[in-house]
Design a protein around this motif. Structure first.
Motif, PDB file in Angstrom:
ATOM      1  N   VAL A  52       2.018  17.525  -1.089  1.00 27.86           N
ATOM      2  CA  VAL A  52       2.057  17.819   0.672  1.00 27.86           C
ATOM      3  C   VAL A  52       1.294  16.842   1.344  1.00 27.86           C
ATOM      4  CG1 VAL A  52       2.410  19.964   2.100  1.00 27.86           C
ATOM      5  CG2 VAL A  52       3.766  20.043  -0.069  1.00 27.86           C
ATOM      6  N   ALA A  53      -0.251  16.938   1.050  1.00 23.78           N
ATOM      7  CA  ALA A  53      -1.229  16.455   1.649  1.00 23.78           C
ATOM      8  C   ALA A  53      -0.719  15.265   2.062  1.00 23.78           C
ATOM      9  CB  ALA A  53      -2.719  16.181   1.242  1.00 23.78           C
ATOM     10  N   ALA A  54      -0.166  14.292   0.996  1.00 25.64           N
ATOM     11  CA  ALA A  54      -0.199  12.846   1.284  1.00 25.64           C
ATOM     12  C   ALA A  54       0.965  13.122   2.227  1.00 25.64           C
ATOM     13  CB  ALA A  54       0.886  11.969   0.000  1.00 25.64           C
ATOM     14  N   ARG A  55       2.282  13.743   1.841  1.00 25.32           N
ATOM     15  CA  ARG A  55       3.734  13.355   3.053  1.00 25.32           C
ATOM     16  C   ARG A  55       3.556  13.851   4.280  1.00 25.32           C
ATOM     17  NH1 ARG A  55       9.001  13.024   2.889  1.00 25.32           N
ATOM     18  NH2 ARG A  55       9.775  12.207   4.963  1.00 25.32           N
ATOM     19  N   VAL A  56       2.650  14.301   4.800  1.00 18.37           N
ATOM     20  CA  VAL A  56       1.861  15.094   5.756  1.00 18.37           C
ATOM     21  C   VAL A  56       1.185  14.094   6.565  1.00 18.37           C
ATOM     22  CG1 VAL A  56       0.510  17.145   7.261  1.00 18.37           C
ATOM     23  CG2 VAL A  56       1.966  17.815   5.684  1.00 18.37           C
ATOM     24  N   ALA A  57       0.194  13.273   5.578  1.00 17.40           N
ATOM     25  CA  ALA A  57      -0.523  12.237   5.649  1.00 17.40           C
ATOM     26  C   ALA A  57       0.416  11.348   6.687  1.00 17.40           C
ATOM     27  CB  ALA A  57      -1.426  11.970   5.308  1.00 17.40           C
ATOM     28  N   PRO A 102       8.115  17.905  -0.677  1.00 19.02           N
ATOM     29  CA  PRO A 102       8.207  16.606   0.054  1.00 19.02           C
ATOM     30  C   PRO A 102       7.541  15.072  -0.392  1.00 19.02           C
ATOM     31  CG  PRO A 102       6.274  17.318   0.808  1.00 19.02           C
ATOM     32  CD  PRO A 102       6.895  18.140   0.366  1.00 19.02           C
ATOM     33  N   GLY A 103       8.887  14.143  -0.416  1.00 21.74           N
ATOM     34  CA  GLY A 103       8.073  12.906  -0.961  1.00 21.74           C
ATOM     35  C   GLY A 103       7.570  12.247  -0.168  1.00 21.74           C
ATOM     36  N   SER A 104       6.934  10.807  -0.701  1.00 22.24           N
ATOM     37  CA  SER A 104       5.988  10.594   0.187  1.00 22.24           C
ATOM     38  C   SER A 104       5.798   8.636  -0.268  1.00 22.24           C
ATOM     39  CB  SER A 104       4.257  10.854   0.432  1.00 22.24           C
ATOM     40  OG  SER A 104       4.019  10.401   1.380  1.00 22.24           O
ATOM     41  N   ALA A 105       5.534   7.987   0.894  1.00 13.63           N
ATOM     42  CA  ALA A 105       5.696   6.642  -0.372  1.00 13.63           C
ATOM     43  C   ALA A 105       4.047   6.357  -0.326  1.00 13.63           C
ATOM     44  CB  ALA A 105       6.012   5.323   0.561  1.00 13.63           C
ATOM     45  N   LEU A 106       2.840   7.880   0.209  1.00 11.09           N
ATOM     46  CA  LEU A 106       1.403   7.034  -0.390  1.00 11.09           C
ATOM     47  C   LEU A 106       0.970   7.373  -1.597  1.00 11.09           C
ATOM     48  CD1 LEU A 106       0.255   7.890   2.585  1.00 11.09           C
ATOM     49  CD2 LEU A 106       0.277   6.226   2.552  1.00 11.09           C
ATOM     50  N   LEU A 107       2.520   8.164  -2.186  1.00 13.26           N
ATOM     51  CA  LEU A 107       1.547   8.899  -3.500  1.00 13.26           C
ATOM     52  C   LEU A 107       2.121   8.311  -4.719  1.00 13.26           C
ATOM     53  CD1 LEU A 107       0.688  11.041  -4.869  1.00 13.26           C
ATOM     54  CD2 LEU A 107       2.798  12.276  -4.025  1.00 13.26           C
ATOM     55  N   GLU A 193      -8.198   7.702  -4.661  1.00 13.45           N
ATOM     56  CA  GLU A 193      -8.048   5.891  -4.622  1.00 13.45           C
ATOM     57  C   GLU A 193      -6.794   6.005  -5.883  1.00 13.45           C
ATOM     58  OE1 GLU A 193     -11.970   3.894  -4.693  1.00 13.45           O
ATOM     59  OE2 GLU A 193     -11.277   4.379  -2.498  1.00 13.45           O
ATOM     60  N   PRO A 194      -7.266   6.565  -7.197  1.00 14.44           N
ATOM     61  CA  PRO A 194      -5.950   5.490  -7.766  1.00 14.44           C
ATOM     62  C   PRO A 194      -4.881   6.072  -8.479  1.00 14.44           C
ATOM     63  CG  PRO A 194      -8.075   6.129  -8.801  1.00 14.44           C
ATOM     64  CD  PRO A 194      -7.979   7.379  -7.345  1.00 14.44           C
ATOM     65  N   VAL A 195      -4.638   7.080  -6.679  1.00 12.45           N
ATOM     66  CA  VAL A 195      -3.087   8.305  -7.404  1.00 12.45           C
ATOM     67  C   VAL A 195      -2.560   7.694  -5.337  1.00 12.45           C
ATOM     68  CG1 VAL A 195      -4.034   9.936  -8.628  1.00 12.45           C
ATOM     69  CG2 VAL A 195      -4.063  10.185  -6.512  1.00 12.45           C
ATOM     70  N   LEU A 196      -2.727   7.435  -4.686  1.00 11.50           N
ATOM     71  CA  LEU A 196      -2.577   6.850  -3.808  1.00 11.50           C
ATOM     72  C   LEU A 196      -2.273   5.495  -3.375  1.00 11.50           C
ATOM     73  CD1 LEU A 196      -4.852   9.059  -1.085  1.00 11.50           C
ATOM     74  CD2 LEU A 196      -2.236   9.376  -2.137  1.00 11.50           C
ATOM     75  N   ASN A 197      -0.920   4.527  -3.108  1.00 17.72           N
ATOM     76  CA  ASN A 197      -0.765   3.546  -2.632  1.00 17.72           C
ATOM     77  C   ASN A 197      -1.370   3.715  -1.539  1.00 17.72           C
ATOM     78  OD1 ASN A 197       1.550   3.246  -4.639  1.00 17.72           O
ATOM     79  ND2 ASN A 197       3.031   4.792  -3.946  1.00 17.72           N
ATOM     80  N   PRO A 198      -2.219   2.161  -1.327  1.00 17.74           N
ATOM     81  CA  PRO A 198      -2.462   1.757   0.540  1.00 17.74           C
ATOM     82  C   PRO A 198      -1.707   2.119   1.592  1.00 17.74           C
ATOM     83  CG  PRO A 198      -2.928  -0.207  -1.433  1.00 17.74           C
ATOM     84  CD  PRO A 198      -1.812   0.757  -2.164  1.00 17.74           C
ATOM     85  N   PRO A 199      -2.738   2.803   2.467  1.00 24.00           N
ATOM     86  CA  PRO A 199      -1.850   3.361   3.365  1.00 24.00           C
ATOM     87  C   PRO A 199      -1.131   2.051   4.228  1.00 24.00           C
ATOM     88  CG  PRO A 199      -4.368   3.736   3.766  1.00 24.00           C
ATOM     89  CD  PRO A 199      -3.703   2.937   2.246  1.00 24.00           C
ATOM     90  N   PRO A 200      -0.210   2.280   4.959  1.00 25.71           N
ATOM     91  CA  PRO A 200      -0.099   0.823   6.015  1.00 25.71           C
ATOM     92  C   PRO A 200      -1.303   1.491   7.089  1.00 25.71           C
ATOM     93  CG  PRO A 200       1.086   3.181   6.523  1.00 25.71           C
ATOM     94  CD  PRO A 200      -0.064   3.110   4.993  1.00 25.71           C
ATOM     95  N   ASP A 201      -1.415  -0.036   7.905  1.00 26.13           N
ATOM     96  CA  ASP A 201      -1.965  -0.264   9.174  1.00 26.13           C
ATOM     97  C   ASP A 201      -1.740   0.774  10.088  1.00 26.13           C
ATOM     98  OD1 ASP A 201      -3.177  -0.677  11.706  1.00 26.13           O
ATOM     99  OD2 ASP A 201      -2.687  -2.876  11.594  1.00 26.13           O
TER     100      ASP A 201
END
Length: 460
Positions: A52-57, A102-107, A193-201
């Motif tokens: 949830v945190a990744a999707r909310v971010a 919720p899904g997240s491209a960050l995660l 860091e190991p579980v999050l994809n690089p966040p977009p600009d």
């Protein structure tokens, strides 16, 4: 100012009133790429599960990107981090209670199982929601006065929560707690860091239709409005925290509107001077925080009151308020500079706190001047709302009547503030040193008026 339907008449340049700007605002693009990860850490500190945190971010940065095209220079030189924390809390509230994750491209879902919350966060489990918000903001290096402003609680309660948190971490001083929280944030960021994809600009997050939908979901003033969500911490001003609105105002209109059937409500809302009503709400929120600042300052001036509001906290509180006004003021070009004048008055109040204690008459003068400039701002926007409504209203309009009443009350408030400023000037020479006097002010009445404007344009 424009209505919610189309234009860009707020001096917002290429951004449109539907949240479809390019998302390339200079201020947002100036945030470090790691800020999205910091948002995840902030949410995890609140006890939010990682998916949830990744999707909310992710959604938070999409919302902020959508507004960046609208804000442009208004935020180019401002610190946008507190602003994005507010959006994150708003998005989080929309996700709460959902049955599906919720899904997240960050995660990176295939690696999420590796994530383990650092053990230090277990110490925060005994804190309630508000206390965790205090600690989470402190972990993001927000000073106590700013935290009090964001969460609408007295600064001494922030310090009390932080002292309790310090005990949980086995330290005794504020500096030691800040060090521990900084270490905890770094540990959490490393774990993520190991579980999050690089966040977009942040400046390149697309807005478009998705950004508009996110704005709707994130609350604030709604996607169609050329006004930034959380231009002031509206979400931190729950109705129960304010006095009961005065009967016959906008709140009464909203109650009557809510009782109508859906087609009637839609027909009424199509005639709303929506941008102006949103600006009225902003001005009322700012005024509400000024009133609270002055009440806290007054209480801190009495001996043995047990109410501590030191100058350093008062300065952080007013700095946060001034920053909010400065971010939003350029959007209200139709008001001939009244928003800009309020921003200058807020900065004057902040500057005075570098030399004087919050309870002194010098600070009282500056606070009254700010309250008066905000009262003029509200009255100006209400006049605009009436003029915008006039060509479209029928022979009878309950909204017009409510706005007429609000303009009358705004004028009365301005007259009282002018009188208060005069009374304080005349009394200054006869008062003992250090005595703060608010001679003729009815805080409850003014707060009730603010509550009516803040919550009166929403269905109950």
């Amino acid at each position: 100012m424009t209505d919610s339907g189309t234009g860009t008449g707020t001096g917002t340049g290429t951004g449109t009133g539907t949240g479809t700007g390019t998302g390339t605002g200079a201020g947002l693009a100036g945030l470090p790429p790691t800020h999205t990860t910091s948002l995840v850490a902030f949410l995890c500190a609140l006890g939010v599960e990682l998916p949830v945190a990744a999707r909310v971010a992710q959604d938070t940065m999409a919302v902020a990107g959508a507004w960046a095209g609208l804000l442009r220079k208004a935020v180019a030189d401002a610190d946008l981090r507190p602003w994005t924390y507010r959006i994150a809390l708003g998005v989080l509230e929309r996700w709460s209670g959902r049955q599906t994750t919720p899904g997240s491209a960050l995660l990176a879902a295939d690696r999420a199982a590796r994530y383990r919350t650092p053990a230090g966060f277990g110490r925060l489990a005994e804190l309630d929601t508000r206390q965790r918000r205090v600690v989470a903001l402190a972990m993001m290096s927000s000073p106590a006065g700013e935290i009090g402003y964001e969460l609408r609680i007295p600064a001494y309660k922030v310090h009390r929560t932080l002292r309790h948190a310090a005990k949980l971490f086995g330290v005794t001083t504020a500096d030691a707690l800040q060090d521990r929280l900084g270490d905890l944030r770094a540990e959490l960021t490393t774990a993520l860091e190991p579980v999050l994809n690089p966040p977009p600009d942040p400046g390149s997050v697309p807005a478009g239709a998705r950004g508009a939908r996110l704005l709707e979901r994130a609350g604030g003033f709604g996607a169609p409005l050329p006004v930034p969500p959380w231009g002031a911490p509206v979400a931190a001003v729950p109705p129960q925290a304010l006095s009961a609105p005065t009967p016959g105002g906008l709140r009464e209109y909203a109650v009557a509107l809510a009782a109508q059937d859906a087609p009637s409500r839609r027909a009424q809302r199509q005639r709303f001077p929506a941008a102006e009503l949103a600006a009225v709400r902003l001005g009322a929120v700012w005024s509400s925080h000024v009133e609270r600042f002055r009440q806290d300052a007054e209480r801190s001036g009495y001996r043995n009151s047990g109410f501590d509001f030191p100058a350093v906290d008062a300065r952080a509180f007013v700095d946060a308020l001034a920053g909010d006004i400065e971010r939003a003021a350029p959007l209200f070009t139709a008001l001939a500079g009244s928003g800009t004048h309020a921003a200058r008055q807020a900065r004057a109040l902040a500057s005075g706190l570098a030399y004087d204690d919050p309870h002194t008459n010098e600070v009282a003068h500056d606070a009254i001047a700010l309250a008066l400039s905000l009262a003029e701002f509200r009255r100006g926007v209400l006049d605009l709302a009436l003029r915008e409504l006039s060509p479209r209203r029928g022979p009878e309009s309950s909204l017009a009547e409510a706005l007429d009443r609000a303009v009358f009350d705004a004028t009365r408030v301005s007259v009282q503030l002018v009188s208060l400023e005069r009374d304080l000037s005349e009394a200054e020479s006869t008062l003992p040193d250090g005595v703060y006097v608010d001679m003729t002010r009815d805080f409850a009445a003014h707060e009730a008026y603010n509550a009516d404007l803040i919550h009166g344009i929403e269905a109950p």
